[in-house]
Write an enzyme that holds these catalytic residues in place. Structure first.
Site, mmCIF file in Angstrom:
data_model
loop_
_atom_site.group_PDB
_atom_site.id
_atom_site.type_symbol
_atom_site.label_atom_id
_atom_site.label_comp_id
_atom_site.label_asym_id
_atom_site.label_seq_id
_atom_site.Cartn_x
_atom_site.Cartn_y
_atom_site.Cartn_z
ATOM 1 N N HIS A 42 -2.334 -21.031 -7.184
ATOM 2 C CA HIS A 42 -3.112 -22.259 -7.296
ATOM 3 C C HIS A 42 -2.316 -23.453 -6.793
ATOM 4 C CE1 HIS A 42 -6.183 -20.920 -10.601
ATOM 5 N NE2 HIS A 42 -5.913 -19.935 -9.744
ATOM 6 N N LYS A 199 -4.508 -11.754 -15.688
ATOM 7 C CA LYS A 199 -4.808 -11.772 -14.260
ATOM 8 C C LYS A 199 -3.693 -11.028 -13.528
ATOM 9 C CE LYS A 199 -7.619 -13.730 -12.203
ATOM 10 N NZ LYS A 199 -8.952 -13.212 -11.776
ATOM 11 N N PRO A 228 -6.978 -7.168 -11.590
ATOM 12 C CA PRO A 228 -6.157 -7.336 -10.390
ATOM 13 C C PRO A 228 -6.919 -7.841 -9.172
ATOM 14 C CG PRO A 228 -6.764 -5.057 -10.593
ATOM 15 C CD PRO A 228 -7.375 -5.762 -11.779
ATOM 16 N N HIS A 326 -17.572 -14.687 -16.657
ATOM 17 C CA HIS A 326 -16.508 -15.066 -15.741
ATOM 18 C C HIS A 326 -16.196 -16.554 -15.868
ATOM 19 C CE1 HIS A 326 -15.565 -16.762 -11.668
ATOM 20 N NE2 HIS A 326 -14.644 -15.823 -11.702
ATOM 21 N N SER A 327 -15.000 -16.918 -15.450
ATOM 22 C CA SER A 327 -14.597 -18.324 -15.455
ATOM 23 C C SER A 327 -13.793 -18.634 -14.207
ATOM 24 C CB SER A 327 -13.742 -18.624 -16.687
ATOM 25 O OG SER A 327 -13.069 -19.863 -16.570
#
Length: 429
Positions: A42, A199, A228, A326-327
């Site tokens: 990120h 994650k 994954p 989901h987010s």
């Protein structure tokens, strides 16, 4: 320069009609830690968009969605299409947006654009009727919605780059099982989560299996998940499923595509989940035929709004498919919408994903309405979404967007600034 855009109807309808007279689209950027994933890391800032719809009688509704230049263009097209429609006529709003975006090849993109406006319309409906959004969706089957701790491998800081200093954060480094366990302890102590998701797709799978085993030892009673993001081949996925049998609540998107998922599901000792290979209604039939997926991670941003998410729940019940949520990096408007739809969807029995612990300090809604207690968020009492916009914070984050000059999220490109030979080719192992 302020790049918020307002669209106005040619003629103002009467207040009683609750017609849409103004739509304001405000792009924002807020800080994000260096969270690692299968395609990179990120960036220091993430884009988001806040939607404000106003009616002739002055009611305001809020929506939120992911950002980026192409999304802003499509939101502008959608806003023009629905200005003048009634906020109670969301079916018409969807038809108008689909017609206006007919040249947009992605069903997913059209659904995401409509979703942002539908949430804002439902927010106004709630204010007009004195009801919460969950009541408008049919009422709640649960008073609070459980969420899962969402763990990431991460760097200790965003490294110094292009003359800008390094950016640290309160979470610190997590690059091995010990770091992941420490991250989980911090997150659970602050938010009380009762399940854990890691994650993955960052390190070779044997290292990530060790992290799962460390989490199981540290938190013996909590359900665990591993995602994954299709970083593994079918063969590797089968091996990981065997090595984690009895450890995982579900294994999410281990390998690409429905065919690959079906091959893994045939031998896996746990359910397979997805938010990557079943992301539209026309994907469900083939998934059921193949037996590829046992849990779908819904997302109202992806599936075309809150009402379509409830429809997804009904289909999952019909076929015996589990439903989670989901987010992506999000703020309080989206969190409130997630809570309302999850509370009103009987089939949504798995704890939901959320990035809120990573991003919530940036929130554009006023504090108080959304609180994590024992890992759950109580349904806001309303009316509407039950949240109020913090205009000072919105202005601050909009200015940050303008100053950043970014046009799209690029985890891979950002990673390549530090690891030049990095590629996002998947599956990797």
């Amino acid at each position: 320069m302020n790049t918020s855009t307002t669209f106005q109807a040619i003629s103002t309808p009467t207040a009683a009609d609750l017609k849409i007279t103004d739509i304001t689209i405000t792009p924002i950027a807020f800080s994000d830690p260096p969270l690692l994933n299968a395609v990179g890391v990120h960036e220091p800032l993430v884009h988001r968009v806040v939607i404000e719809i106003r009616t002739a009688n002055g009611l305001l509704g809020l929506g939120e969605c992911a950002g980026g230049q192409s999304r802003l263009v499509n939101l502008a097209v959608g806003a023009r299409a629905i200005t003048g429609a009634s906020v109670f006529d969301t079916t018409l709003m969807e038809l108008l947006i689909n017609e206006a975006l007919a040249a947009e090849p992605s069903v997913f993109e059209r659904a995401a654009v409509f979703s942002a406006f539908e949430v804002a319309a439902l927010d106004i409906q709630g204010h007009a009727t004195g009801r919460s959004v969950s009541e408008l969706l049919g009422g709640t089957v649960r008073d609070e919605v459980p969420f899962s701790a969402y763990l990431f491998y991460k760097w200790a800081e965003h490294p110094a780059l292009d003359g800008k200093p390094a950016i640290s954060d309160e979470w610190g480094e997590a690059l091995d099982p010990e770091g992941i366990v420490l991250q989980a302890r911090k997150m659970i102590s602050e938010y009380g989560f009762k399940s854990i998701k890691l994650k993955g797709g960052v390190f070779p799978p044997d290292q990530e299996i060790e992290a799962i085993k460390a989490l199981r030892q540290a938190f013996p009673g909590l359900p665990l998940r591993l995602d994954p993001n299709t970083a593994w081949t079918v063969e590797t996925s089968r091996w990981v499923a065997q090595e984690t049998s009895g450890l995982l609540e579900y294994l999410e998107d281990p390998t690409p595509g429905l065919d690959g998922m079906a091959e893994v599901a045939a031998t896996a000792g746990m359910p397979l989940a997805t938010n990557m290979c079943v992301v539209a209604f026309d994907h469900i039939k083939r998934s059921v035929e193949l037996g590829a997926v046992q849990v779908i991670l819904g997302d109202h941003h992806y599936w075309g709004g809150l009402r379509h998410t409830r429809e997804l729940g009904a289909i999952c019940q019909t076929f015996g498919i589990g439903l989670s949520m989901h987010s992506n990096s999000h703020l309080g408007i989206s969190l409130a919408a997630m809570v309302h739809v999850a509370a009103s969807t009987p089939a949504l029995t798995y704890a939901c994903d959320t990035h809120y612990p990573w991003n919530g300090h940036n929130d554009v809604v006023k504090p108080g309405a959304l609180r994590f207690v024992d890992g759950s968020v109580k349904v806001p009492s309303g009316p509407g979404l039950g949240v109020q916009l913090d205009r000072e914070k919105l202005g601050e984050l909009h200015q940050q967007y303008l100053d950043a000059g970014m046009t799209a999220r690029d985890d891979t490109g950002y990673m390549q600034k530090f690891v030049p030979d990095y590629t996002a080719d998947l599956p990797r192992w």
